[in-house]
Design a protein around this motif. Structure first.
Motif, PDB file in Angstrom:
ATOM      1  N   LEU A 152     -10.474  21.670 -17.541  1.00  0.00           N
ATOM      2  CA  LEU A 152     -10.094  20.263 -17.615  1.00  0.00           C
ATOM      3  C   LEU A 152     -10.486  19.710 -18.975  1.00  0.00           C
ATOM      4  CD1 LEU A 152      -9.016  17.956 -15.719  1.00  0.00           C
ATOM      5  CD2 LEU A 152     -11.410  17.382 -15.297  1.00  0.00           C
ATOM      6  N   ALA A 153      -9.567  18.967 -19.583  1.00  0.00           N
ATOM      7  CA  ALA A 153      -9.856  18.285 -20.845  1.00  0.00           C
ATOM      8  C   ALA A 153      -9.498  16.816 -20.673  1.00  0.00           C
ATOM      9  CB  ALA A 153      -9.069  18.910 -21.979  1.00  0.00           C
ATOM     10  N   VAL A 154     -10.472  15.937 -20.855  1.00  0.00           N
ATOM     11  CA  VAL A 154     -10.247  14.498 -20.695  1.00  0.00           C
ATOM     12  C   VAL A 154      -9.749  13.928 -22.017  1.00  0.00           C
ATOM     13  CG1 VAL A 154     -11.341  12.280 -20.223  1.00  0.00           C
ATOM     14  CG2 VAL A 154     -12.032  14.318 -18.927  1.00  0.00           C
ATOM     15  N   PRO A 155      -8.534  13.384 -22.057  1.00  0.00           N
ATOM     16  CA  PRO A 155      -8.013  12.833 -23.316  1.00  0.00           C
ATOM     17  C   PRO A 155      -8.853  11.654 -23.798  1.00  0.00           C
ATOM     18  CG  PRO A 155      -6.246  13.118 -21.699  1.00  0.00           C
ATOM     19  CD  PRO A 155      -7.535  13.298 -20.967  1.00  0.00           C
ATOM     20  N   ASP A 156      -9.258  11.679 -25.063  1.00  0.00           N
ATOM     21  CA  ASP A 156     -10.068  10.606 -25.616  1.00  0.00           C
ATOM     22  C   ASP A 156      -9.262   9.313 -25.706  1.00  0.00           C
ATOM     23  OD1 ASP A 156     -12.174  12.341 -25.949  1.00  0.00           O
ATOM     24  OD2 ASP A 156     -11.665  12.830 -28.023  1.00  0.00           O
ATOM     25  N   GLY A 157      -9.930   8.206 -25.391  1.00  0.00           N
ATOM     26  CA  GLY A 157      -9.319   6.903 -25.550  1.00  0.00           C
ATOM     27  C   GLY A 157      -8.200   6.609 -24.573  1.00  0.00           C
ATOM     28  N   LYS A 158      -8.122   7.360 -23.483  1.00  0.00           N
ATOM     29  CA  LYS A 158      -7.065   7.189 -22.493  1.00  0.00           C
ATOM     30  C   LYS A 158      -7.653   6.881 -21.121  1.00  0.00           C
ATOM     31  CE  LYS A 158      -3.812   8.501 -25.427  1.00  0.00           C
ATOM     32  NZ  LYS A 158      -2.782   7.564 -25.941  1.00  0.00           N
ATOM     33  N   VAL A 159      -6.792   6.408 -20.221  1.00  0.00           N
ATOM     34  CA  VAL A 159      -7.156   6.272 -18.814  1.00  0.00           C
ATOM     35  C   VAL A 159      -6.590   7.468 -18.073  1.00  0.00           C
ATOM     36  CG1 VAL A 159      -6.910   4.919 -16.703  1.00  0.00           C
ATOM     37  CG2 VAL A 159      -7.195   3.753 -18.901  1.00  0.00           C
ATOM     38  N   THR A 160      -7.465   8.312 -17.566  1.00  0.00           N
ATOM     39  CA  THR A 160      -7.073   9.475 -16.783  1.00  0.00           C
ATOM     40  C   THR A 160      -7.341   9.189 -15.314  1.00  0.00           C
ATOM     41  OG1 THR A 160      -7.513  11.054 -18.564  1.00  0.00           O
ATOM     42  CG2 THR A 160      -7.540  11.924 -16.323  1.00  0.00           C
ATOM     43  N   VAL A 161      -6.369   9.468 -14.459  1.00  0.00           N
ATOM     44  CA  VAL A 161      -6.540   9.248 -13.024  1.00  0.00           C
ATOM     45  C   VAL A 161      -6.294  10.558 -12.289  1.00  0.00           C
ATOM     46  CG1 VAL A 161      -5.744   8.001 -10.984  1.00  0.00           C
ATOM     47  CG2 VAL A 161      -5.843   6.828 -13.186  1.00  0.00           C
ATOM     48  N   ILE A 162      -7.206  10.886 -11.378  1.00  0.00           N
ATOM     49  CA  ILE A 162      -7.082  12.092 -10.551  1.00  0.00           C
ATOM     50  C   ILE A 162      -6.594  11.675  -9.168  1.00  0.00           C
ATOM     51  CG2 ILE A 162      -8.273  14.103  -9.613  1.00  0.00           C
ATOM     52  CD1 ILE A 162     -10.398  13.736 -11.786  1.00  0.00           C
ATOM     53  N   VAL A 163      -5.524  12.312  -8.705  1.00  0.00           N
ATOM     54  CA  VAL A 163      -4.973  12.025  -7.375  1.00  0.00           C
ATOM     55  C   VAL A 163      -4.838  13.333  -6.598  1.00  0.00           C
ATOM     56  CG1 VAL A 163      -3.698   9.993  -8.165  1.00  0.00           C
ATOM     57  CG2 VAL A 163      -2.575  12.227  -8.181  1.00  0.00           C
ATOM     58  N   GLY A 164      -4.674  13.189  -5.303  1.00  0.00           N
ATOM     59  CA  GLY A 164      -4.495  14.356  -4.445  1.00  0.00           C
ATOM     60  C   GLY A 164      -4.818  13.994  -3.016  1.00  0.00           C
ATOM     61  N   PRO A 165      -4.489  14.868  -2.074  1.00  0.00           N
ATOM     62  CA  PRO A 165      -4.772  14.587  -0.662  1.00  0.00           C
ATOM     63  C   PRO A 165      -6.269  14.600  -0.381  1.00  0.00           C
ATOM     64  CG  PRO A 165      -3.973  16.825  -0.929  1.00  0.00           C
ATOM     65  CD  PRO A 165      -3.828  16.177  -2.260  1.00  0.00           C
ATOM     66  N   ASN A 166      -6.640  14.102   0.786  1.00  0.00           N
ATOM     67  CA  ASN A 166      -8.045  14.108   1.175  1.00  0.00           C
ATOM     68  C   ASN A 166      -8.609  15.527   1.142  1.00  0.00           C
ATOM     69  OD1 ASN A 166      -8.113  11.360   1.609  1.00  0.00           O
ATOM     70  ND2 ASN A 166      -7.589  11.532   3.783  1.00  0.00           N
ATOM     71  N   ALA A 167      -9.866  15.627   0.713  1.00  0.00           N
ATOM     72  CA  ALA A 167     -10.604  16.904   0.691  1.00  0.00           C
ATOM     73  C   ALA A 167     -10.003  17.928  -0.261  1.00  0.00           C
ATOM     74  CB  ALA A 167     -10.694  17.497   2.100  1.00  0.00           C
ATOM     75  N   CYS A 168      -9.292  17.472  -1.294  1.00  0.00           N
ATOM     76  CA  CYS A 168      -8.717  18.419  -2.253  1.00  0.00           C
ATOM     77  C   CYS A 168      -9.663  18.716  -3.406  1.00  0.00           C
ATOM     78  CB  CYS A 168      -7.381  17.897  -2.786  1.00  0.00           C
ATOM     79  SG  CYS A 168      -7.554  16.530  -3.963  1.00  0.00           S
ATOM     80  N   GLY A 169     -10.768  17.962  -3.514  1.00  0.00           N
ATOM     81  CA  GLY A 169     -11.728  18.207  -4.588  1.00  0.00           C
ATOM     82  C   GLY A 169     -11.731  17.152  -5.680  1.00  0.00           C
ATOM     83  N   LYS A 170     -11.069  16.011  -5.461  1.00  0.00           N
ATOM     84  CA  LYS A 170     -11.001  14.971  -6.490  1.00  0.00           C
ATOM     85  C   LYS A 170     -12.397  14.455  -6.863  1.00  0.00           C
ATOM     86  CE  LYS A 170      -8.463  12.027  -4.180  1.00  0.00           C
ATOM     87  NZ  LYS A 170      -8.359  12.713  -2.871  1.00  0.00           N
ATOM     88  N   SER A 171     -13.099  13.945  -5.873  1.00  0.00           N
ATOM     89  CA  SER A 171     -14.422  13.369  -6.133  1.00  0.00           C
ATOM     90  C   SER A 171     -15.414  14.449  -6.554  1.00  0.00           C
ATOM     91  CB  SER A 171     -14.937  12.643  -4.889  1.00  0.00           C
ATOM     92  OG  SER A 171     -14.131  11.522  -4.602  1.00  0.00           O
ATOM     93  N   THR A 172     -15.289  15.619  -5.965  1.00  0.00           N
ATOM     94  CA  THR A 172     -16.174  16.725  -6.344  1.00  0.00           C
ATOM     95  C   THR A 172     -15.998  17.078  -7.811  1.00  0.00           C
ATOM     96  OG1 THR A 172     -16.130  17.623  -4.097  1.00  0.00           O
ATOM     97  CG2 THR A 172     -16.763  19.136  -5.858  1.00  0.00           C
ATOM     98  N   THR A 173     -14.769  17.039  -8.314  1.00  0.00           N
ATOM     99  CA  THR A 173     -14.506  17.336  -9.726  1.00  0.00           C
ATOM    100  C   THR A 173     -15.157  16.301 -10.631  1.00  0.00           C
ATOM    101  OG1 THR A 173     -12.425  18.454  -9.222  1.00  0.00           O
ATOM    102  CG2 THR A 173     -12.673  17.584 -11.443  1.00  0.00           C
ATOM    103  N   LEU A 174     -15.192  15.041 -10.199  1.00  0.00           N
ATOM    104  CA  LEU A 174     -15.761  13.981 -11.028  1.00  0.00           C
ATOM    105  C   LEU A 174     -17.278  14.102 -11.143  1.00  0.00           C
ATOM    106  CD1 LEU A 174     -14.425  11.500 -12.445  1.00  0.00           C
ATOM    107  CD2 LEU A 174     -15.306  10.113 -10.555  1.00  0.00           C
ATOM    108  N   ARG A 175     -17.940  14.564 -10.094  1.00  0.00           N
ATOM    109  CA  ARG A 175     -19.404  14.542 -10.050  1.00  0.00           C
ATOM    110  C   ARG A 175     -20.078  15.363 -11.157  1.00  0.00           C
ATOM    111  NH1 ARG A 175     -21.998  15.619  -4.522  1.00  0.00           N
ATOM    112  NH2 ARG A 175     -23.712  14.487  -5.522  1.00  0.00           N
ATOM    113  N   PRO A 176     -19.656  16.597 -11.433  1.00  0.00           N
ATOM    114  CA  PRO A 176     -20.320  17.331 -12.519  1.00  0.00           C
ATOM    115  C   PRO A 176     -20.036  16.754 -13.900  1.00  0.00           C
ATOM    116  CG  PRO A 176     -18.460  18.579 -11.689  1.00  0.00           C
ATOM    117  CD  PRO A 176     -18.667  17.446 -10.746  1.00  0.00           C
ATOM    118  N   LEU A 177     -18.953  15.979 -14.046  1.00  0.00           N
ATOM    119  CA  LEU A 177     -18.678  15.337 -15.331  1.00  0.00           C
ATOM    120  C   LEU A 177     -19.740  14.296 -15.648  1.00  0.00           C
ATOM    121  CD1 LEU A 177     -14.799  14.831 -15.187  1.00  0.00           C
ATOM    122  CD2 LEU A 177     -16.084  16.770 -16.085  1.00  0.00           C
TER     123      LEU A 177
END
Length: 286
Positions: A24-49
């Protein structure tokens, strides 16, 4: 160079692997939004960041250095994080909680400064909680508490802001308020934002960069105009749909895909409307 990225990231809770081999590469100076169905790992992906979850393997990098090797203070001065279910100390007031966002910027020889005061006052004004400053947080409604937590994250005044479902508990008017605020922080102050959202249409409207996840992997990423297609909505969410341009922003819009039954005006009888007949701001909740 991307300031915040992840390489070959595997995330797990005990024996259950949630995300495996994620890049995963977060674009600098942008708004990045993660979407997906429940329990797909969205929030889990955010936590180590935000260094709230230690990867089983792989690494999160900040300015090219492994996040795990950096001092906590340095990370807190660079990355602000609003987790999904934050907990406040009992009886703490709104003003005191928002002020805690300034702790990473304070020193033993200077506990409070004019800059701290400015940041807290500005954050509370932007989230419309200034009049709640003396109220205990645990006496507030869910929506009020959420705005207070967002104010604390804003007071931290970091270059990178991670928001895990920031519109939770908010009615539609306050959801739009918060997302407009996120957009202004990005546009006016150059903040890089990564947010997890449940509403696909809101995500498409506010994101510069959209990441669609399913079963712990990235299915597609890029500008919403390229990512949000009927094929992707079906693949990721299992929903038959059409995608049309938002009449206000031109961003992709996924109308309610099933026919709507409503009374015909003046008849008292039911008639089937299609999405083209009954246009509204529909919401695909994920």
């Amino acid at each position: 160079m991307t300031r915040l990225s992840a390489r070959a990231l595997t995330l797990a809770y005990e024996d259950r692997v949630v995300v495996d081999g994620l890049d995963l590469a977060v674009p600098d100076g942008k708004v990045t939004v993660i979407v997906g169905p429940n329990a797909c790992g969205k929030s889990t992906t955010l936590r180590p960041l935000g260094r709230l979850l230690k990867p089983r393997s792989g690494a999160v990098l900040l300015d090219g250095a492994a996040l795990s090797s950096l001092p906590t203070r340095q990370i807190a001065q660079t990355i602000g994080l609003l987790p999904q279910s934050p907990v406040a100390r009992e009886a703490i007031t709104v003003g005191d909680l928002v002020a805690r966002g300034r702790q990473p910027h304070q020193h033993w020889w200077q506990q409070w400064s004019k800059e701290d005061e400015r940041a807290v006052t500005d954050a509370m004004a932007r989230t419309s909680v200034s009049d709640l400053a003396d109220r205990p947080v645990d006496e507030l409604s869910g929506g009020q508490r959420q705005r207070v937590w967002i104010a604390m994250a804003l007071a931290q005044d970091t270059d990178l802001l991670l928001l895990d479902e920031p519109t939770t508990f908010l009615d539609i008017a306050h959801q739009v308020e918060v997302l407009d605020l996120v957009r202004r922080l990005n546009h006016d102050r150059g903040r890089t934002v990564v947010a997890v959202l449940h509403d696909l249409n809101q995500a498409a409207r506010y994101a510069d960069h959209l990441i669609a996840m399913k079963a712990g992997r990235v299915v597609a990423e890029g500008p919403p105009s390229e990512v949000v297609t009927a094929e992707l909505v079906h693949e990721v969410f299992g929903l038959a749909s059409i995608v049309i341009p938002d009449p206000v922003t031109g961003s992709p819009l996924v109308p309610q895909s099933t026919p709507i039954t409503a009374p015909v005006s003046g008849s008292g009888c039911a008639s089937t409307w299609t999405t083209k007949d009954a246009y509204q701001w529909p919401r695909v909740s994920l």
